[in-house]
Design a protein around this motif. Structure first.
Motif, PDB file in Angstrom:
ATOM      1  N   VAL A   1       5.660 163.173 -44.435  1.00 26.64           N
ATOM      2  CA  VAL A   1       6.661 164.224 -43.903  1.00 26.64           C
ATOM      3  C   VAL A   1       7.562 163.453 -42.942  1.00 26.64           C
ATOM      4  CG1 VAL A   1       7.275 166.656 -43.029  1.00 26.64           C
ATOM      5  CG2 VAL A   1       5.287 166.320 -44.233  1.00 26.64           C
ATOM      6  N   THR A   2       8.937 163.153 -43.209  1.00 24.89           N
ATOM      7  CA  THR A   2       9.595 162.162 -42.245  1.00 24.89           C
ATOM      8  C   THR A   2      11.163 162.686 -42.336  1.00 24.89           C
ATOM      9  OG1 THR A   2      10.180 160.006 -41.822  1.00 24.89           O
ATOM     10  CG2 THR A   2       9.637 160.604 -43.944  1.00 24.89           C
ATOM     11  N   ALA A   3      11.729 162.436 -41.361  1.00 22.54           N
ATOM     12  CA  ALA A   3      13.058 162.342 -41.350  1.00 22.54           C
ATOM     13  C   ALA A   3      13.749 161.074 -41.590  1.00 22.54           C
ATOM     14  CB  ALA A   3      13.696 162.869 -39.861  1.00 22.54           C
ATOM     15  N   ARG A   4      12.765 160.229 -41.782  1.00 18.13           N
ATOM     16  CA  ARG A   4      13.481 158.776 -41.959  1.00 18.13           C
ATOM     17  C   ARG A   4      13.462 158.371 -43.518  1.00 18.13           C
ATOM     18  NH1 ARG A   4       8.856 154.647 -39.204  1.00 18.13           N
ATOM     19  NH2 ARG A   4       8.976 155.640 -37.119  1.00 18.13           N
ATOM     20  N   LEU A   5      14.287 157.433 -43.762  1.00 17.05           N
ATOM     21  CA  LEU A   5      14.739 157.011 -45.297  1.00 17.05           C
ATOM     22  C   LEU A   5      13.461 156.115 -45.676  1.00 17.05           C
ATOM     23  CD1 LEU A   5      18.269 155.849 -45.031  1.00 17.05           C
ATOM     24  CD2 LEU A   5      17.343 158.112 -45.967  1.00 17.05           C
ATOM     25  N   ALA A   6      13.150 156.207 -47.052  1.00 16.74           N
ATOM     26  CA  ALA A   6      11.939 155.491 -47.746  1.00 16.74           C
ATOM     27  C   ALA A   6      12.232 154.130 -47.131  1.00 16.74           C
ATOM     28  CB  ALA A   6      11.958 155.682 -49.162  1.00 16.74           C
ATOM     29  N   GLU A   7      13.147 153.465 -47.276  1.00 16.16           N
ATOM     30  CA  GLU A   7      13.548 152.134 -46.820  1.00 16.16           C
ATOM     31  C   GLU A   7      13.140 151.673 -45.355  1.00 16.16           C
ATOM     32  OE1 GLU A   7      16.375 153.861 -47.824  1.00 16.16           O
ATOM     33  OE2 GLU A   7      15.474 153.659 -49.918  1.00 16.16           O
ATOM     34  N   GLU A   8      12.874 152.815 -44.556  1.00 14.31           N
ATOM     35  CA  GLU A   8      12.673 152.566 -43.070  1.00 14.31           C
ATOM     36  C   GLU A   8      11.225 152.686 -42.841  1.00 14.31           C
ATOM     37  OE1 GLU A   8      15.061 155.724 -41.331  1.00 14.31           O
ATOM     38  OE2 GLU A   8      16.892 154.488 -41.347  1.00 14.31           O
ATOM     39  N   LEU A   9      10.308 153.000 -43.852  1.00 14.61           N
ATOM     40  CA  LEU A   9       9.141 153.314 -43.625  1.00 14.61           C
ATOM     41  C   LEU A   9       8.183 151.864 -43.225  1.00 14.61           C
ATOM     42  CD1 LEU A   9       8.237 156.201 -46.378  1.00 14.61           C
ATOM     43  CD2 LEU A   9       8.359 156.376 -43.812  1.00 14.61           C
ATOM     44  N   PRO A  10       7.141 152.084 -42.466  1.00 12.32           N
ATOM     45  CA  PRO A  10       6.286 150.907 -42.281  1.00 12.32           C
ATOM     46  C   PRO A  10       5.960 150.543 -43.878  1.00 12.32           C
ATOM     47  CG  PRO A  10       5.643 152.277 -41.184  1.00 12.32           C
ATOM     48  CD  PRO A  10       6.469 153.250 -41.906  1.00 12.32           C
ATOM     49  N   PRO A  11       5.524 149.112 -44.182  1.00  5.57           N
ATOM     50  CA  PRO A  11       5.122 148.574 -45.316  1.00  5.57           C
ATOM     51  C   PRO A  11       3.855 149.430 -46.116  1.00  5.57           C
ATOM     52  CG  PRO A  11       5.410 146.869 -44.022  1.00  5.57           C
ATOM     53  CD  PRO A  11       5.834 148.074 -43.208  1.00  5.57           C
ATOM     54  N   GLU A  12       3.005 149.646 -45.140  1.00  2.16           N
ATOM     55  CA  GLU A  12       1.729 150.417 -45.519  1.00  2.16           C
ATOM     56  C   GLU A  12       1.838 151.650 -46.122  1.00  2.16           C
ATOM     57  OE1 GLU A  12       1.171 147.603 -42.153  1.00  2.16           O
ATOM     58  OE2 GLU A  12       2.416 149.377 -42.223  1.00  2.16           O
ATOM     59  N   LEU A  13       3.197 152.078 -45.922  1.00  2.13           N
ATOM     60  CA  LEU A  13       3.588 153.705 -46.244  1.00  2.13           C
ATOM     61  C   LEU A  13       4.427 153.521 -47.420  1.00  2.13           C
ATOM     62  CD1 LEU A  13       3.863 155.497 -43.039  1.00  2.13           C
ATOM     63  CD2 LEU A  13       1.793 155.170 -44.504  1.00  2.13           C
ATOM     64  N   ALA A  14       5.122 152.438 -47.822  1.00  5.93           N
ATOM     65  CA  ALA A  14       6.231 152.176 -48.759  1.00  5.93           C
ATOM     66  C   ALA A  14       5.476 152.818 -50.215  1.00  5.93           C
ATOM     67  CB  ALA A  14       6.388 150.825 -49.032  1.00  5.93           C
ATOM     68  N   GLY A  15       6.021 153.564 -50.762  1.00  4.11           N
ATOM     69  CA  GLY A  15       6.008 154.022 -52.154  1.00  4.11           C
ATOM     70  C   GLY A  15       5.082 155.449 -52.210  1.00  4.11           C
ATOM     71  N   MET A  16       4.703 155.717 -51.164  1.00  8.36           N
ATOM     72  CA  MET A  16       3.989 157.089 -51.048  1.00  8.36           C
ATOM     73  C   MET A  16       5.040 157.981 -51.331  1.00  8.36           C
ATOM     74  SD  MET A  16       1.097 156.149 -47.964  1.00  8.36           S
ATOM     75  CE  MET A  16       0.115 157.830 -48.265  1.00  8.36           C
ATOM     76  N   PRO A  17       4.554 159.283 -51.691  1.00  9.94           N
ATOM     77  CA  PRO A  17       5.341 160.367 -51.811  1.00  9.94           C
ATOM     78  C   PRO A  17       5.641 160.981 -50.564  1.00  9.94           C
ATOM     79  CG  PRO A  17       2.999 161.206 -52.669  1.00  9.94           C
ATOM     80  CD  PRO A  17       3.236 159.565 -52.254  1.00  9.94           C
ATOM     81  N   LEU A  18       7.214 161.584 -50.461  1.00  5.55           N
ATOM     82  CA  LEU A  18       7.564 161.874 -49.199  1.00  5.55           C
ATOM     83  C   LEU A  18       8.418 163.079 -49.450  1.00  5.55           C
ATOM     84  CD1 LEU A  18      10.710 160.968 -48.381  1.00  5.55           C
ATOM     85  CD2 LEU A  18       9.328 158.601 -48.264  1.00  5.55           C
ATOM     86  N   VAL A  19       8.466 163.925 -48.279  1.00  8.84           N
ATOM     87  CA  VAL A  19       9.597 165.101 -48.152  1.00  8.84           C
ATOM     88  C   VAL A  19      10.255 164.798 -47.095  1.00  8.84           C
ATOM     89  CG1 VAL A  19       7.646 166.744 -47.518  1.00  8.84           C
ATOM     90  CG2 VAL A  19       9.493 167.586 -48.544  1.00  8.84           C
ATOM     91  N   GLY A  20      11.487 165.003 -47.124  1.00  8.48           N
ATOM     92  CA  GLY A  20      12.409 164.995 -45.905  1.00  8.48           C
ATOM     93  C   GLY A  20      12.406 166.104 -45.044  1.00  8.48           C
ATOM     94  N   LYS A  21      12.446 165.896 -43.604  1.00  4.05           N
ATOM     95  CA  LYS A  21      12.816 166.823 -42.674  1.00  4.05           C
ATOM     96  C   LYS A  21      14.095 166.989 -42.511  1.00  4.05           C
ATOM     97  CE  LYS A  21       8.793 165.713 -39.761  1.00  4.05           C
ATOM     98  NZ  LYS A  21       8.440 165.261 -38.348  1.00  4.05           N
ATOM     99  N   PRO A  22      14.731 168.175 -42.457  1.00  3.90           N
ATOM    100  CA  PRO A  22      14.094 169.504 -42.398  1.00  3.90           C
ATOM    101  C   PRO A  22      13.476 169.894 -43.862  1.00  3.90           C
ATOM    102  CG  PRO A  22      16.391 170.119 -42.223  1.00  3.90           C
ATOM    103  CD  PRO A  22      16.044 168.412 -42.368  1.00  3.90           C
ATOM    104  N   VAL A  23      12.171 170.120 -43.879  1.00  8.56           N
ATOM    105  CA  VAL A  23      11.627 170.253 -45.317  1.00  8.56           C
ATOM    106  C   VAL A  23      12.091 171.920 -45.933  1.00  8.56           C
ATOM    107  CG1 VAL A  23       9.260 170.859 -46.306  1.00  8.56           C
ATOM    108  CG2 VAL A  23       9.223 169.312 -44.582  1.00  8.56           C
TER     109      VAL A  23
END
Length: 163
Positions: A120-142
């Motif tokens: 759950v994040t307000a970040r763009l997928a490209e801004e995630l740390p490499p360890e979290l890349a490719g994990m499913p995400l939902v944007g804030k506000p959800v």
């Protein structure tokens, strides 16, 4: 009726932190830092852990999940509380805030094992740390429809349940 479980947080005097605003959610708290027992425990409904350092966002997610038919949601407001919850029971899904106050989300990955995780994040997928890349995400506000789709996808739900 939905039951929400929150890991107790203590203030510097050791007293349990006050409950959320009246009418906001039904929350059980334990003074010893353990998860309070809930009727949802042991049910066949999906057990969902929300790891979010903002109490307001955590309560909103829990309320959305309750409205979607998830009868038991555990809220952890820190990585430490999440570890306590993960040692206490098995979860079908973890909604994990990327930017926790006391740790980065990737620090919890070893504790999660094979449990499905949605970031759950307000970040763009490209801004995630490499360890979290490719994990499913939902944007804030959800958005409730996004949350419903993810919960349906990442939990094993019996066909007769409402989520």
């Amino acid at each position: 009726m939905s039951i929400f479980i929150r890991i107790a947080r203590s203030d510097p005097t050791g007293r349990c932190a006050p409950p959320p605003r009246p009418g906001r959610s039904m929350t059980e708290q334990a003074d010893d830092g353990k998860i309070a027992v809930s009727p949802a425990a042991g049910s066949e409904a999906p057990q969902i852990l929300v790891v979010e350092d903002s109490p307001l966002i955590a309560d909103d997610l829990a309320l959305m999940l309750g409205e979607l038919g998830a009868p038991g949601v555990t809220i952890a407001l820190s990585a430490g509380e999440a570890r306590i919850a993960l040692r206490s029971r098995r979860f079908d899904l973890v909604l994990l805030d990327v930017s926790l106050g006391d740790a980065r989300a990737d620090a919890l990955l070893p504790d999660l094992g094979a449990t499905p995780v949605v970031l759950v994040t307000a970040r763009l997928a490209e801004e995630l740390p490499p360890e979290l890349a490719g994990m499913p995400l939902v944007g804030k506000p959800v958005q409730p429809e996004d949350l419903a789709a993810l919960v349906r996808r990442y939990t094993a739900i019996a066909s007769g349940q409402s989520i």
